[in-house]
Design an enzyme around this catalytic site. Sequence first.
Site, mmCIF file in Angstrom:
data_model
loop_
_atom_site.group_PDB
_atom_site.id
_atom_site.type_symbol
_atom_site.label_atom_id
_atom_site.label_comp_id
_atom_site.label_asym_id
_atom_site.label_seq_id
_atom_site.Cartn_x
_atom_site.Cartn_y
_atom_site.Cartn_z
ATOM 1 N N CYS A 379 0.900 -1.169 0.057
ATOM 2 C CA CYS A 379 -0.011 0.004 0.076
ATOM 3 C C CYS A 379 0.821 1.334 -0.073
ATOM 4 C CB CYS A 379 -0.995 -0.111 1.286
ATOM 5 S SG CYS A 379 -1.566 1.568 1.430
ATOM 6 N N CYS A 382 0.551 3.616 3.053
ATOM 7 C CA CYS A 382 0.988 2.987 4.249
ATOM 8 C C CYS A 382 2.448 3.303 4.245
ATOM 9 C CB CYS A 382 0.777 1.711 4.326
ATOM 10 S SG CYS A 382 -0.938 0.822 4.542
ATOM 11 N N CYS A 517 -12.880 -13.088 20.132
ATOM 12 C CA CYS A 517 -13.392 -14.614 20.435
ATOM 13 C C CYS A 517 -14.101 -15.280 19.180
ATOM 14 C CB CYS A 517 -14.735 -14.461 21.286
ATOM 15 S SG CYS A 517 -15.534 -15.763 21.955
ATOM 16 N N CYS A 520 -17.525 -16.258 19.434
ATOM 17 C CA CYS A 520 -18.501 -15.387 19.196
ATOM 18 C C CYS A 520 -18.859 -15.127 17.835
ATOM 19 C CB CYS A 520 -18.090 -14.113 19.789
ATOM 20 S SG CYS A 520 -17.849 -14.034 21.605
#
Length: 603
Positions: A379, A382, A517, A520
Amino acid sequence: MKYFFLLALVLVVLSREQIEEVDGVLQLTRKNFQQAVDENSRLLVKFYIDTCGYCKKMKPVFIQLAGLLKEYGFVLGEVNVHENKALSAKNNIKSYPTLKLFKNGVVQDFPNSSDSVELLFEFALQNAYDQITKLNTQDEIDLFLKRTNFAVLKYVNNNDDLQELVNENLGIKFGIVENPELQQAHPSKYTLYHKELPEPLNYNGEINGLLEWILKNGYPEVITLTEEEFVKAEREKISLIAVADVKNSQIHEHFKTLTKQYKNQIRFVLIDPNSKLPNKRFQYLIKKKAVAKNAIYFYNYETNKTNTIELVGDSLETLKKLIGTVIIESSIQQEAKPVDSGAFFQGDGQVHVLTTANFKHQVYDNPNHVFVKIYAPWCGHCKKLAPAYEELAQQLNRKDIVIAEVDFTADRIEGIEIEGYPTLLFFKTEGGQKKKIEFSGERTAEGMKNFILKSLDSDSKSEPESQLTEESQDVQEIDRVDIPNEGQVIQLTRENFEHFVLRSKQDVFVKFYAPWCGHCKAMAADYVKLAEEYKDSKNVLIAEIDATAYKIPIVEVKGFPTLVLFKKGNVRVKQVKFSGKRSAQGMKTFIEENGSFAQKKDL
């Protein structure tokens, strides 16, 4: 009549187009997408855009994955988002690439979009089945066992409930054989299959002894940190001795001998240098970016510390001496100083490197604030930001503010969704939890510094955690409000929790989750489906809250996810903790059976 039937059949056949396949991957569009879902019981779909560099990098990986998964009954397809915007919007595609698994027509988020074939392959097999699957034919059983690393099959026709075993979250798949002929021909009630064990194991005891039997007999003597073995290690907290080596080596054979000497005191682990997932799991424990060769690791679960010693020689006697030495060194260190937070990154003028292995520990668990740059090596923006980011770390140089970065093309972090590179996130420690704040401002050292300090300065303007008390759950019916249910998961925060959860007329089912998680993330699709099923309901709202960012003092959260039904009484709001299968139907059944509206009907 026969003529009309044949005509109808011909029309159905004609309506089914031959879907184009390139390099083993179906080319999907809005016209053929549903056909592909209907025709393939396991369809893994990649949504991508042409201008995405990471999508381009992932293309050959996806082609290789298609070849590997073909013999396991998976079909892979891809959708060009720019050419199929409506289809992509319908599937809630917000970042690229995004993977979705369609299992018998039911969609679920694929919990990893890594560019590692090994990672994607294991995740696909892990998600091929629900925790409990009904099997009717030998072919179904054979495919189930082929796709599953660790499974227990029930061959007895009785009322034994496997859900309690599933709730233990061991990572094991359970199959129920329903065919009477197969049941009668089988020699036992239950059979355990583990690909690392030489043969299946039979169990004829009672259901209440099955868990203990599995934990005692279902794992190999020397573990290799498969997902199921890692879960067991985390559950038992028995210290680990580990070496980087391959199966059937001399070290492996010596480890088998030593397991008898250290039974129930130490677990022996063999980390295959060529297997990425076991390495990542062990790296997570020892907080290192790599597992060194020619080293013996001793990981102490009591202190969460690691000691190492150089592996010189591979004789049994040498191993015994080295293992004894590294255990003694660990004991001396444990007595010499207490466990502290020294393992956490601190602000020291440097830019610290984050990975999938250390992200949770160094960001969510770290008591310091952490400012994170999420970047891609290719990038341009970046690269332009890099000098300013280094300057930021040097300018701040505060121990309580860590400046860090993660290469998102190499280390994808579960629970972190981005729309472009670079993405800057500030993880602010607040009330013992982490609050994630998206950066806004100029991407200069001064601009980023001002943003961080301004975010921290807001501490004096607001309380660090919710001021809810037990008395907050006493709400008169006349003070409650009717909240329209749009069939979506309500996003809760510290500020709106009381309004939506305690002061609404409806019962509210809340998921307390952590972004990192895996459990999750695995249930996310079912939770969205649950919310959709309650659209326009006058009785129920579905909501969720990031419990790592917002602490609600009236709710006890011991693990993730925690699911709580807030049931409305005449005055008091009662909390009912969820138990059961984390599927849309399982959660809906729980709500219907435990809600305050159990005797009422939706208007």
